[in-house]
Scaffold this motif. Structure first.
Motif, short mmCIF file in Angstrom:
data_model
loop_
_atom_site.label_atom_id
_atom_site.label_comp_id
_atom_site.label_asym_id
_atom_site.label_seq_id
_atom_site.Cartn_x
_atom_site.Cartn_y
_atom_site.Cartn_z
N LEU A 23 -9.70 -8.98 2.54
CA LEU A 23 -10.61 -10.12 2.62
C LEU A 23 -10.89 -10.76 1.27
CD1 LEU A 23 -13.27 -8.57 5.07
CD2 LEU A 23 -11.38 -10.11 5.64
N ILE A 24 -10.38 -10.17 0.19
CA ILE A 24 -10.63 -10.67 -1.16
C ILE A 24 -9.51 -11.64 -1.55
CG2 ILE A 24 -10.86 -10.04 -3.60
CD1 ILE A 24 -13.20 -9.07 -1.96
N ASP A 25 -9.89 -12.86 -1.92
CA ASP A 25 -8.89 -13.84 -2.35
C ASP A 25 -8.13 -13.33 -3.58
OD1 ASP A 25 -9.63 -15.61 -0.37
OD2 ASP A 25 -11.04 -16.72 -1.64
N GLY A 26 -6.82 -13.46 -3.52
CA GLY A 26 -6.00 -13.10 -4.66
C GLY A 26 -5.87 -11.61 -4.89
N ALA A 27 -6.09 -10.80 -3.85
CA ALA A 27 -5.96 -9.35 -3.98
C ALA A 27 -4.95 -8.83 -2.97
CB ALA A 27 -7.31 -8.67 -3.78
N SER A 28 -4.21 -7.83 -3.35
CA SER A 28 -3.23 -7.21 -2.47
C SER A 28 -3.07 -5.74 -2.87
CB SER A 28 -1.88 -7.93 -2.53
OG SER A 28 -1.35 -7.86 -3.84
N VAL A 29 -2.38 -4.99 -2.04
CA VAL A 29 -2.11 -3.58 -2.32
C VAL A 29 -0.63 -3.44 -2.61
CG1 VAL A 29 -2.22 -1.23 -1.45
CG2 VAL A 29 -4.02 -2.86 -0.85
N ALA A 30 -0.32 -2.96 -3.81
CA ALA A 30 1.08 -2.84 -4.22
C ALA A 30 1.66 -1.47 -3.93
CB ALA A 30 1.21 -3.15 -5.72
N ALA A 31 0.84 -0.42 -4.05
CA ALA A 31 1.37 0.94 -3.90
C ALA A 31 0.27 1.87 -3.41
CB ALA A 31 1.92 1.44 -5.23
N ILE A 32 0.65 2.89 -2.66
CA ILE A 32 -0.28 3.86 -2.08
C ILE A 32 0.32 5.25 -2.20
CG2 ILE A 32 -1.36 4.69 0.05
CD1 ILE A 32 -1.48 1.78 0.99
N PHE A 33 -0.52 6.20 -2.62
CA PHE A 33 -0.17 7.62 -2.51
C PHE A 33 -1.14 8.27 -1.53
CE2 PHE A 33 -1.17 12.00 -4.24
CZ PHE A 33 -0.12 12.62 -3.58
N GLU A 34 -0.61 8.72 -0.40
CA GLU A 34 -1.40 9.43 0.62
C GLU A 34 -0.52 10.55 1.18
OE1 GLU A 34 -3.34 11.37 2.83
OE2 GLU A 34 -4.57 9.77 1.97
N PRO A 35 -0.83 11.81 0.85
CA PRO A 35 0.06 12.91 1.26
C PRO A 35 0.02 13.26 2.74
CG PRO A 35 -1.84 13.74 0.04
CD PRO A 35 -1.90 12.25 -0.06
#
Length: 376
Positions: A23-35
């Motif tokens: 919901l934040i303008d100009g924000a994204s998720v590039a990478a995730i570590f979740e085991p």
């Protein structure tokens, strides 16, 4: 500048962060570590553009990442920040609590002294609209706060991956894990540091019939905590984690010579029974002593924000603030020192309840001191 998050941990709370980052303008998720495979699959659905990586180090080193979010189990936070510091010290938003073992306070002091980028500690309760309204209006409504009471009557701890939140060794104890939010609010509202803590707490109802690896959970489910502050303000927390039938989950009141102000905050809407109709709307009530006449204000929360998580929109507002830190170089509104004090009060409460003694926070080894950076 676009915020491209690297996220460490995407369980239940991590997924709330994912929904709010979207919901934040100009924000994204590039990478995730979740085991955990199940949590990783759910995170991939929420952030299909993110790369799923196999370690903290891989997320930190990923060239697209411009900031980091730590949402792993409590006892991992400090070591992960130390690992980040050694690889690539990017701006961090770290979930509470900062640490869980009183012996680790010197490690946090060293990190705070050396980390070159901003670290924001996730104290979401500051940003709940009714709580923020109370904080803003309290000085005038009360004429100077003398007494502060926070009551949370809520549901038991939810199930987490590996049941890590059932044991004090992983969480720091209920008064650290859950209640550091409220101790942060107390210190924020008081405008100064705590000096004494006394508490009574225990495990009366929840998790007593559960076994994990042959062990019974030792996490507490109820408490009273009193905190005295440098300026004479007295604050009290009343916690009950087997009271989910209540209409409101949090009730906060501040009282001074001119009157009282309180806010009433409902719990997560997904837990509200459908047959009772619409969930309650948060309220702020101002009650002057003279002339008498309480004023009740509804403080509704944007439905889109309510749908994105369980914290009355506060996670979204927190990410807005963190974005200003990363993009504009602003100072974090919730500093490492703030997060440290919140944990220290919780640790003092755990100690007081366990020993039956008042804890002097000016002498506690795990609290900030002048040598460790008592001042901002």
């Amino acid at each position: 500048m676009e915020l491209r998050y690297g996220i460490i941990g995407c369980g239940m709370m991590g997924q709330e962060h994912l929904r709010n980052i979207a919901l934040i303008d100009g924000a994204s998720v590039a990478a995730i570590f979740e085991p955990d495979p199940a949590m990783r699959a759910q995170a991939a659905e929420l952030a299909p553009g993110a790369r799923m990586l196999d370690s903290v180090a891989a997320v930190v080193a990923h060239p697209a990442v411009t900031c980091l979010l730590i949402v792993s189990p409590n006892h991992m936070h400090l070591a992960q920040m130390e690992e980040i510091a050694a690889i690539r010290p990017l701006p961090i938003l770290c979930e509470k609590p900062l640490f869980t073992d009183p012996a680790d306070a010197p490690r946090l002091a060293a990190l705070r002294a050396a980390y070159p980028a901003p670290i924001w500690v996730a104290m979401e309760y500051r940003y709940m609209p009714p709580v923020a309204h109370l904080i803003a209006q309290a000085p005038v409504a009360t004429g100077g706060i003398k007494m502060l009471t926070i009551r949370e009557h809520r549901f038991p701890f939810l199930e987490k991956v590996g049941d890590w939140n059932r044991f004090n060794r992983n969480t720091g104890g209920t008064l650290v894990e859950k209640c550091c939010h409220f101790f942060d609010l107390m210190r924020l509202i008081a405008g100064c540091n705590p000096v004494r803590v006394m508490a009574s707490a225990g495990q009366a109802v929840n998790h007593l019939d559960e076994r994990y690896g042959g062990q019974t959970p030792d996490i507490w489910d109820n408490a009273y905590v009193i905190v005295d502050f440098e300026n004479g303000l007295r604050a009290m927390l009343e916690l009950c984690m087997f009271a989910e039938g209540a209409r409101f989950q949090e009730e906060i009141s501040a009282i001074g010579p001119l009157g009282k102000i309180e806010c009433l905050v409902p719990g997560p809407g997904r837990f509200w029974p459908i047959h009772l109709g619409a969930p309650p709307v948060p309220q702020v009530i101002i009650s002057p002593r003279s002339p008498k006449g309480p004023l009740v204000l509804d403080v509704p929360v944007d439905p889109a924000l309510l749908a994105a998580g369980d914290h009355n929109g506060s996670t979204f507002y927190q990410h807005q603030g963190f974005a200003r830190v990363v993009r504009d170089g602003q100072t974090p509104e919730v500093s490492l020192l703030d997060g440290w004090w919140a944990v220290a009060i919780g640790m003092a409460a755990q100690e007081s309840a366990a020993t039956g003694r008042v804890v002097d926070l000016t002498r506690a080894a795990y609290a900030p001191t002048a040598a460790q950076g008592h001042q901002q």
